[in-house]
Design a protein around this motif. Structure first.
Motif, short mmCIF file in Angstrom:
data_model
loop_
_atom_site.label_atom_id
_atom_site.label_comp_id
_atom_site.label_asym_id
_atom_site.label_seq_id
_atom_site.Cartn_x
_atom_site.Cartn_y
_atom_site.Cartn_z
N ARG A 67 61.64 -2.45 89.01
CA ARG A 67 60.56 -2.34 88.04
C ARG A 67 59.84 -3.68 87.88
N ASN A 68 60.64 -4.77 87.81
CA ASN A 68 60.04 -6.09 87.68
C ASN A 68 59.33 -6.52 88.96
N PHE A 69 59.86 -6.16 90.11
CA PHE A 69 59.21 -6.47 91.39
C PHE A 69 57.84 -5.82 91.47
N LEU A 70 57.72 -4.60 90.97
CA LEU A 70 56.44 -3.90 90.99
C LEU A 70 55.52 -4.34 89.86
N SER A 71 55.96 -5.30 89.07
CA SER A 71 55.12 -5.93 88.05
C SER A 71 54.74 -7.36 88.42
N VAL A 112 52.08 -5.35 101.59
CA VAL A 112 50.97 -5.34 100.65
C VAL A 112 51.51 -5.66 99.27
N LEU A 113 50.62 -6.08 98.38
CA LEU A 113 51.01 -6.32 96.99
C LEU A 113 50.90 -5.02 96.21
N LEU A 114 52.03 -4.57 95.66
CA LEU A 114 52.07 -3.33 94.88
C LEU A 114 52.14 -3.67 93.40
N LEU A 115 51.43 -2.88 92.60
CA LEU A 115 51.45 -3.02 91.14
C LEU A 115 51.58 -1.62 90.55
#
Length: 603
Positions: A64-68, A177-180
């Protein structure tokens, strides 16, 4: 050999993107743009995502933190994400700088964790691509088509030790890619509304942006002015005008303690245009108070108080309280609810008959009426239109009959020009005028079948439903006609969308299916969703909302709809019973009264 963990073996961890904490069947809706601004340079609590070690060795929290991690100012996005990646795999992410930084915003569907024999964990996440968050704060349509991403986790302990929880985890084999996640977008960004003048320069039109909460308030003015200089979002461009070509910000906007200075290199010395720009900046700065000193090529303009300018130049001509109406036995009637204004029907009795649905509007000095009325036979309908002082006694009817016609909508204006509206008939979008003449509006859509149209309060944006999908588009009213810019499809959790209306200037109220019929509030770019009702029980065939904005704040969240022949209202949620319909004769004993239908707001 891959061996599932207990979590992986027993099921899937579902990660929902809303994160709003509001029950699915709630009528609660939050309006406004948040609390008071912090001091200059102060970062509010929770404005930056957690660090890599904040989650310890808990897989779910770490992912969850990685995707933030990408959330925040764009120039450090890769640095923040790479902090989560194992040193040997950092090279997989090729850095981009400045305006090239783009974040793939995704809505998480589920995550599966599988423990491997080498003590690493394989993570497979299923996502819905929402859009690309650009460095200029716009959320563009999605480019990526992936519905799954797979990467690994390993302990960050020295020499691969697995007992030191404080060391945390690393990502291995990361996505390139950068995921959010959409929940991170909601948590670490402030959704902002900036404004551009309509193509005829008569009103301001909203444009949705996202500002990282990590950006201190002392730079807020600078960011907003940069957005204005950069121009509108791509989909909105056909209906608005940007600043003059080659406009540039001279140095950065500066200030604090209630006084802000903006210096622009802008062509032309049109004082009216400069005054409009000041109004545009005042509204684009939201509720920021203080004094604005605008300079054009170092030449100062008179200092303007931001709050006073917003009070003097309201956004839209919508000062009257909304009134609820509905159709009962073929005629428009007021709907009476405690604590609300209930007005008179602005139609003469001789024209208020054979009505199926209606869209009435308050013009600058008159009533605009557009109604669907029965035609010459069963399942045949015409459009009936009239305009003038109330009560309207003369209606013009369309020359053609149709097998289906949607609720007609008016494109609001701020002057006395003839009214123009939009309606869907037999799957095609038409514009109409005050004499009920209808002209087909071409649309470049994958599905040729349009089923619903709704117009924003500013009259320059529309929402469309076509083929069960949701679209938004800009409207251009130049030259007395109506043209629709290329529609942008919004990615939503809802499927089989049936109805839409504008609830706020940056939010749509949408009916569709979330496993069962439901109504959601969805941002104008599709990124932010809030369930309003998820227990409808039947498909919605008619939906209407009262649109609010920063000039017109209440009532917030008011909408009405019809499903399976029964009409309902929100806030509070309840069925609209026949006893709410005014000016109808008493129903004889033993006779079942008719149901009110096709409710709408007059404003």
């Amino acid at each position: 050999m891959r061996r599932p963990t207990l979590l992986g073996a027993l099921g899937v961890l579902v990660l929902l993107g809303g994160g709003c904490g509001i029950p699915a069947a709630s009528d609660v809706r939050v309006d406004g743009k948040g609390g008071a601004a912090t001091e200059a340079g102060v970062i509010s609590r929770g404005s930056e995502p957690p660090t890599r070690t904040a989650s310890g060795s808990v897989n779910e929290a770490f992912v969850r933190n990685f995707l933030s991690a990408a959330a925040g100012e764009p120039d450090r996005a890769y640095e923040r994400v790479k902090a989560f990646v194992a040193p040997e795999d950092k090279i997989r992410l090729q850095d981009k700088k400045g305006s090239e930084v783009a974040l793939n915003v995704v809505r998480l569907r589920e995550a599966i964790y599988t423990l491997n024999s080498d003590s690493t964990t394989t993570v497979k996440i299923t996502v819905q691509q929402i859009g690309v968050l650009r460095a200029n704060g716009t959320l563009a349509p999605p480019v990526a088509t992936e519905t799954e991403y797979e990467f690994g986790l390993r302990s960050a302990a020295f020499n691969g030790g697995v007992n030191d929880e404080r060391a945390g985890l690393y990502v291995i084999n990361p996505p390139n890619v950068l995921l959010l996640s959409d929940s991170a977008l909601r948590q670490y960004y402030q959704d902002e509304t900036i404004y551009f003048w309509s193509s005829d320069r008569t009103r301001l039109v909203p444009d949705q942006r996202y500002r990282p909460q990590a950006v201190p308030d002392e730079r807020r003015v600078n960011e907003v002015v940069k957005w204005l200089v950069g121009g509108p979002s791509d989909w909105l461009r056909p209906g608005v005008v940007g600043l003059p070509d080659r406009t540039e910000l001279i140095n950065n906007a500066t200030g604090g303690n209630g006084r802000w200075e903006v210096n622009l290199d802008m062509s032309g010395d049109d004082q009216n245009g400069i005054d409009q720009l000041i109004t545009q900046i005042a509204w684009s700065l939201g509720d920021l108070s203080g004094k604005l000193e605008l300079k054009i090529r170092n030449n100062p303009q008179p200092v303007v108080d931001l709050s006073e300018r917003r009070d003097a130049e309201v956004l839209y001509p919508n000062t009257a309280s909304p009134q609820r109406f509905g159709v009962y036995e073929g005629a428009v009637h007021p709907l009476d609810f405690d604590g609300e204004i209930s007005g008179a029907v602005p139609l003469a009795p001789e024209v208020n008959r054979n009505v199926v649905a209606a869209g009435l509007g308050l013009g600058k000095d008159r009533i605009l009426a557009a109604m669907v009325v029965t035609g010459s036979g069963k399942s045949r309908y015409r459009l009936a239109v009239g305009a003038g002082p109330a009560p309207i006694s003369v209606l013009s009817r369309s020359s053609t009959e149709y097998s289906s016609i949607s609720r007609p909508v008016w494109l609001r204006t701020v002057d006395s020009r003839p009214g123009r509206g939009l309606v869907v008939a037999d799957g095609q979008l038409y514009r109409f005028d005050e004499t009920a003449r209808m002209y087909q509006v071409p649309l470049n859509l994958p599905s040729a079948t349009v089923t619903a149209v709704a117009a924003a309060l500013d009259g320059q944006r529309v929402a469309l439903v076509a083929g069960g999908r949701l679209y938004v588009a800009a409207v251009n009213l130049d030259g007395g006609g109506v043209s629709i810019g290329p529609p942008r499809q919004l990615v939503t959790s809802l499927t089989g969308i049936t109805a839409v209306d504008w609830g706020r200037e940056d939010q749509l109220v949408v009916a569709g299916s979330a496993g069962q019929p439901a109504i959601y509030e969805i941002s104008v770019d599709g990124a932010l969703e809030t369930p309003l009702r998820t227990d409808l029980g039947a498909k919605v065939n008619h939906l209407t909302a009262y649109p609010t904005n920063r000039s017109v704040r209440v009532p917030s969240g008011a909408y009405m709809y019809e499903a399976n022949g029964v009409a309902y209202r929100s806030s509070p949620f309840e069925r609209i019973e026949p006893d709410r319909v005014r000016d109808i004769p008493p129903v004889p004993t033993g006779v079942r009264p008719s149901n009110p239908s096709a409710p709408f707001f007059l404003y």
